[in-house]
Design a protein around this motif. Structure first.
Motif, PDB file in Angstrom:
ATOM      1  N   ASP A   1      -7.359  44.987  47.175  1.00  0.00           N
ATOM      2  CA  ASP A   1      -8.419  44.366  47.066  1.00  0.00           C
ATOM      3  C   ASP A   1      -8.451  43.676  45.375  1.00  0.00           C
ATOM      4  O   ASP A   1      -7.630  42.499  44.844  1.00  0.00           O
ATOM      5  CB  ASP A   1      -9.321  43.625  47.649  1.00  0.00           C
ATOM      6  N   ALA A   2      -8.172  44.364  44.731  1.00  0.00           N
ATOM      7  CA  ALA A   2      -8.028  44.261  43.429  1.00  0.00           C
ATOM      8  C   ALA A   2      -6.702  44.022  42.556  1.00  0.00           C
ATOM      9  O   ALA A   2      -6.616  43.103  41.772  1.00  0.00           O
ATOM     10  CB  ALA A   2      -9.045  45.759  42.517  1.00  0.00           C
ATOM     11  N   ASP A   3      -5.925  44.450  43.158  1.00  0.00           N
ATOM     12  CA  ASP A   3      -4.371  44.230  42.863  1.00  0.00           C
ATOM     13  C   ASP A   3      -3.935  42.596  43.150  1.00  0.00           C
ATOM     14  O   ASP A   3      -3.702  41.688  41.919  1.00  0.00           O
ATOM     15  CB  ASP A   3      -3.582  45.517  42.956  1.00  0.00           C
ATOM     16  N   THR A   4      -4.388  42.355  44.642  1.00  0.00           N
ATOM     17  CA  THR A   4      -4.140  40.399  44.270  1.00  0.00           C
ATOM     18  C   THR A   4      -5.022  40.307  43.786  1.00  0.00           C
ATOM     19  O   THR A   4      -4.674  38.853  43.357  1.00  0.00           O
ATOM     20  CB  THR A   4      -5.516  40.648  46.182  1.00  0.00           C
ATOM     21  N   TYR A   5      -6.636  40.216  43.698  1.00  0.00           N
ATOM     22  CA  TYR A   5      -7.553  39.238  42.148  1.00  0.00           C
ATOM     23  C   TYR A   5      -6.682  39.074  41.299  1.00  0.00           C
ATOM     24  O   TYR A   5      -6.937  37.878  40.790  1.00  0.00           O
ATOM     25  CB  TYR A   5      -8.425  39.951  42.272  1.00  0.00           C
ATOM     26  N   ILE A   6      -5.925  40.220  40.673  1.00  0.00           N
ATOM     27  CA  ILE A   6      -5.622  40.751  39.203  1.00  0.00           C
ATOM     28  C   ILE A   6      -4.378  39.544  39.047  1.00  0.00           C
ATOM     29  O   ILE A   6      -4.361  39.055  38.297  1.00  0.00           O
ATOM     30  CB  ILE A   6      -5.320  41.702  38.947  1.00  0.00           C
ATOM     31  N   ALA A   7      -4.032  40.006  41.212  1.00  0.00           N
ATOM     32  CA  ALA A   7      -1.818  39.350  40.642  1.00  0.00           C
ATOM     33  C   ALA A   7      -2.395  37.562  40.936  1.00  0.00           C
ATOM     34  O   ALA A   7      -1.652  36.726  40.055  1.00  0.00           O
ATOM     35  CB  ALA A   7      -1.448  39.367  41.590  1.00  0.00           C
ATOM     36  N   SER A   8      -4.022  37.073  41.301  1.00  0.00           N
ATOM     37  CA  SER A   8      -4.007  35.733  41.510  1.00  0.00           C
ATOM     38  C   SER A   8      -4.825  34.882  40.885  1.00  0.00           C
ATOM     39  O   SER A   8      -4.432  33.749  40.887  1.00  0.00           O
ATOM     40  CB  SER A   8      -3.734  35.190  43.336  1.00  0.00           C
ATOM     41  N   SER A   9      -5.559  35.679  40.449  1.00  0.00           N
ATOM     42  CA  SER A   9      -6.823  34.638  39.813  1.00  0.00           C
ATOM     43  C   SER A   9      -6.159  34.574  39.153  1.00  0.00           C
ATOM     44  O   SER A   9      -6.081  34.680  37.047  1.00  0.00           O
ATOM     45  CB  SER A   9      -8.059  35.325  39.601  1.00  0.00           C
ATOM     46  N   ALA A  10      -6.471  33.162  37.828  1.00  0.00           N
ATOM     47  CA  ALA A  10      -6.390  32.530  36.885  1.00  0.00           C
ATOM     48  C   ALA A  10      -7.058  33.477  35.452  1.00  0.00           C
ATOM     49  O   ALA A  10      -7.107  33.532  34.253  1.00  0.00           O
ATOM     50  CB  ALA A  10      -5.964  31.537  36.639  1.00  0.00           C
ATOM     51  N   ILE A  11      -8.676  33.840  35.635  1.00  0.00           N
ATOM     52  CA  ILE A  11      -8.917  34.827  34.748  1.00  0.00           C
ATOM     53  C   ILE A  11      -9.435  35.941  34.349  1.00  0.00           C
ATOM     54  O   ILE A  11     -10.084  36.451  34.458  1.00  0.00           O
ATOM     55  CB  ILE A  11     -10.910  34.413  35.175  1.00  0.00           C
ATOM     56  N   ALA A  12      -8.076  36.246  35.709  1.00  0.00           N
ATOM     57  CA  ALA A  12      -7.861  37.698  35.265  1.00  0.00           C
ATOM     58  C   ALA A  12      -6.796  38.498  34.417  1.00  0.00           C
ATOM     59  O   ALA A  12      -6.220  39.187  34.367  1.00  0.00           O
ATOM     60  CB  ALA A  12      -7.315  38.847  36.220  1.00  0.00           C
ATOM     61  N   ASP A  13      -6.389  36.563  33.764  1.00  0.00           N
ATOM     62  CA  ASP A  13      -4.730  36.437  32.957  1.00  0.00           C
ATOM     63  C   ASP A  13      -5.352  36.619  31.877  1.00  0.00           C
ATOM     64  O   ASP A  13      -5.769  35.451  31.008  1.00  0.00           O
ATOM     65  CB  ASP A  13      -3.916  35.850  33.529  1.00  0.00           C
ATOM     66  N   ILE A  14      -4.690  37.481  31.072  1.00  0.00           N
ATOM     67  CA  ILE A  14      -4.702  36.515  29.326  1.00  0.00           C
ATOM     68  C   ILE A  14      -3.998  37.270  28.741  1.00  0.00           C
ATOM     69  O   ILE A  14      -3.776  37.155  27.056  1.00  0.00           O
ATOM     70  CB  ILE A  14      -6.253  37.336  28.170  1.00  0.00           C
ATOM     71  N   SER A  15      -2.928  36.994  29.090  1.00  0.00           N
ATOM     72  CA  SER A  15      -1.343  37.299  28.353  1.00  0.00           C
ATOM     73  C   SER A  15      -1.130  35.544  27.848  1.00  0.00           C
ATOM     74  O   SER A  15       0.067  36.028  26.806  1.00  0.00           O
ATOM     75  CB  SER A  15      -0.039  37.448  29.708  1.00  0.00           C
ATOM     76  N   VAL A  16      -1.515  34.852  28.534  1.00  0.00           N
ATOM     77  CA  VAL A  16      -1.316  33.609  27.687  1.00  0.00           C
ATOM     78  C   VAL A  16      -2.757  32.125  27.558  1.00  0.00           C
ATOM     79  O   VAL A  16      -4.088  33.109  27.701  1.00  0.00           O
ATOM     80  CB  VAL A  16      -0.759  32.725  29.181  1.00  0.00           C
ATOM     81  N   GLY A  17      -2.004  32.007  26.657  1.00  0.00           N
ATOM     82  CA  GLY A  17      -3.460  30.955  26.025  1.00  0.00           C
ATOM     83  C   GLY A  17      -3.666  30.936  25.012  1.00  0.00           C
ATOM     84  O   GLY A  17      -3.243  31.427  24.165  1.00  0.00           O
ATOM     85  N   THR A  18      -4.985  30.111  24.153  1.00  0.00           N
ATOM     86  CA  THR A  18      -5.487  30.253  22.844  1.00  0.00           C
ATOM     87  C   THR A  18      -6.356  32.255  22.991  1.00  0.00           C
ATOM     88  O   THR A  18      -6.752  32.329  24.120  1.00  0.00           O
ATOM     89  CB  THR A  18      -6.349  29.463  23.150  1.00  0.00           C
TER      90      THR A  18
END
Length: 358
Positions: free
Chosen positions: A308-325
Motif C-alpha cells: 500500500d505504501a509503494d502504491t501511494y508513493i508511485a501514484s501520489s503527487a505529494i510523494a514525488d520531489i524529483s520534479v518541481g521548484t
C-alpha cells in the motif's frame, strides 16, 4: 527545546542550579546551542557502549523509550540534533545550523533498521499522574467528541492516502436543518458549511425553503471540519456532519487494547529532515530516495503494508520531489512531516510554524 520553541527566552543555563532562585532568561540561540552541546556530550559518553551494565546494572526494564539500547539512544540524540539544526536554519543571526546538520548527517541516525522511537500506551496507569501513558483524547470533552480537520481529511483523501481509515472514521451523516433566526449572514454561513462538503467530494442534497436550508448527507463519507472558525460561525457546525478520530486514536484506558504509540522521534522524520537538507544543498544525499524512505517509515507507524505504501508513493503527487521548484519540494516534505505527526501535536504545530505548510 519545546519550551523555547513555544515561549522564546526561557531559563536554561542557570535553571536547576543550586542557590539560583531567579535564573536568567537565555536567548533561543543560546538555548539551541546549549542543547546541541548537551547532546554531543551525551553521545560521547555513550560511545560504543550498548547497555548500561549487566544484571541489576542493566536499566533496560525501566527504559520505556529504547529498552536499554544505548546505541538507539545515541541515534535518537543525533536525530534530535538534526532536527534542531534544521529548525534553526535561516533564523535571524544563526551561525551554527548548517554545521549542526552536517555533523548530524555524518553519524548514525534513526532509520529503517532502528525504526522509530515510540512509547507504548499504558491503559492502566492514571491519566492524572502520568498523562502521557493514558488517553488525553478520551478524557477531555464528552468522551472523545472530537472531529477531524478539513486540511487533514482532504490531504489524505485527495491523494488516496492509506492512512485515511487509520486516522479517522467516516462521518455519520444525516439530515441537517439550518434555521435563520435573524442572522444577516445566514446564507453565507450555510454556504460555508456546504463548501466543506464540496471540498471533500461528498455526495449530498441541499434544499432551500425560505428561512430554512436542509442538507442531507449520506453516511460513510470522509468529511473534514473547517478550521479557524469564529464564534458566529460555530453554531452552524453539526457534529455528525464531520469525520471523527478512529478508534485506535481515542482508545480509552482499561480496555486491554492497542492504542496508537506515543511518538518520541520517528525514523520517518529522520529521513524527511535529511531529504530537506539535500533539497537545500546540504550534504550529498539523494533527496527523493530519502523522501521515499521517510514515507515508508511513516506508514510503518500505523502498520500500513509495504504494498500500500509503494502504491501511494508511485501514484501520489505529494510523494514525488524529483520534479518541481525548490519551494514546491520543501512544501511536499513539510506536508509529509505534518501528516506523520498526526498524534504529535507539538511537532505538527512546529512544522506549520516553521514552513507555513499546510
Amino acid at each position: 527545546q519545546m519550551y523555547t520553541d513555544t515561549f522564546g527566552m526561557v531559563p536554561f543555563s542557570e535553571a536547576g542550579v543550586e542557590g539560583v532562585l531567579t535564573p536568567k532568561y537565555d536567548t533561543q540561540m543560546e538555548i539551541y546551542k546549549g542543547i546541541i552541546a548537551d547532546l554531543d556530550t551525551a553521545m560521547n559518553i555513550i560511545g560504543d557502549e550498548e547497555r548500561t551494565g549487566l544484571g541489576i546494572d542493566d536499566a533496560g526494564a525501566n527504559d520505556v523509550y529504547c529498552g536499554g539500547d544505548l546505541q538507539l539512544w545515541k541515534k535518537l540524540a543525533n536525530t534530535l540534533k538534526l532536527r534542531l539544526g534544521t529548525r534553526a536554519l535561516g533564523a535571524p543571526g544563526e551561525n551554527f545550523a548548517t554545521q549542526t546538520i552536517t555533523e548530524a548527517m555524518s553519524q548514525p541516525l534513526l532509520d529503517a533498521g532502528s525504526g522509530s522511537v515510540t512509547m507504548k500506551k499504558d491503559f492502566v496507569i492514571s491519566e492524572w499522574t502520568s498523562s502521557s501513558y493514558g488517553d488525553v483524547w478520551n478524557d477531555f470533552g464528552a468522551g472523545s467528541d472530537w472531529t477531524v480537520s478539513q486540511p487533514l481529511i482532504n490531504l489524505l483523501q485527495d491523494n488516496n492516502d492509506p492512512r485515511l481509515a487509520i486516522y479517522a472514521k467516516p462521518a455519520k451523516g444525516g439530515t441537517f436543518n439550518f434555521e435563520n433566526d435573524g442572522d444577516d449572514d445566514f446564507m453565507e454561513r450555510v454556504d460555508f458549511m456546504e463548501a466543506a462538503l464540496i471540498a471533500a467530494g461528498a455526495t449530498y442534497t441541499r434544499t432551500d425553503n425560505g428561512n430554512t436550508v436542509v442538507l442531507e448527507v449520506p453516511s460513510g463519507q470522509y468529511i473534514g471540519q473547517p478550521v479557524r472558525m469564529n464564534g458566529l460561525t460555530m453554531p452552524y457546525v453539526r457534529y455528525d456532519l464531520f469525520s471523527t478520530p478512529s478508534d485506535a486514536i481515542i482508545q480509552p484506558r482499561g480496555k486491554e487494547a492497542e492504542g496508537y504509540p506515543e511518538i518520541i522521534i520517528s525514523s520517518a522524520d529522520s529521513y524527511f529532515l535529511q531529504a530537506e537538507a539535500a533539497v537545500k544543498g546540504i550534504g550529498s544525499g539523494d533527496a527523493q530516495a530519502l523522501f521515499t524512505s521517510g514515507i515508508k517509515e511513516a506508514m510503518k507507524l500505523w502498520n500500513i503494508g509495504e504494498g500500500d505504501a509503494d502504491t501511494y508513493i508511485a501514484s501520489s503527487a505529494i510523494a514525488d520531489i524529483s520534479v518541481g521548484t525548490t519551494e514546491e519540494k520543501l512544501e511536499k516534505i513539510a506536508l509529509q512531516r505534518w501528516l506523520a505527526s498526526y498524534t504529535d501535536g507539538f511537532e505538527a504545530w512546529a512544522v506549520v510554524r516553521k514552513t507555513g505548510y499546510p
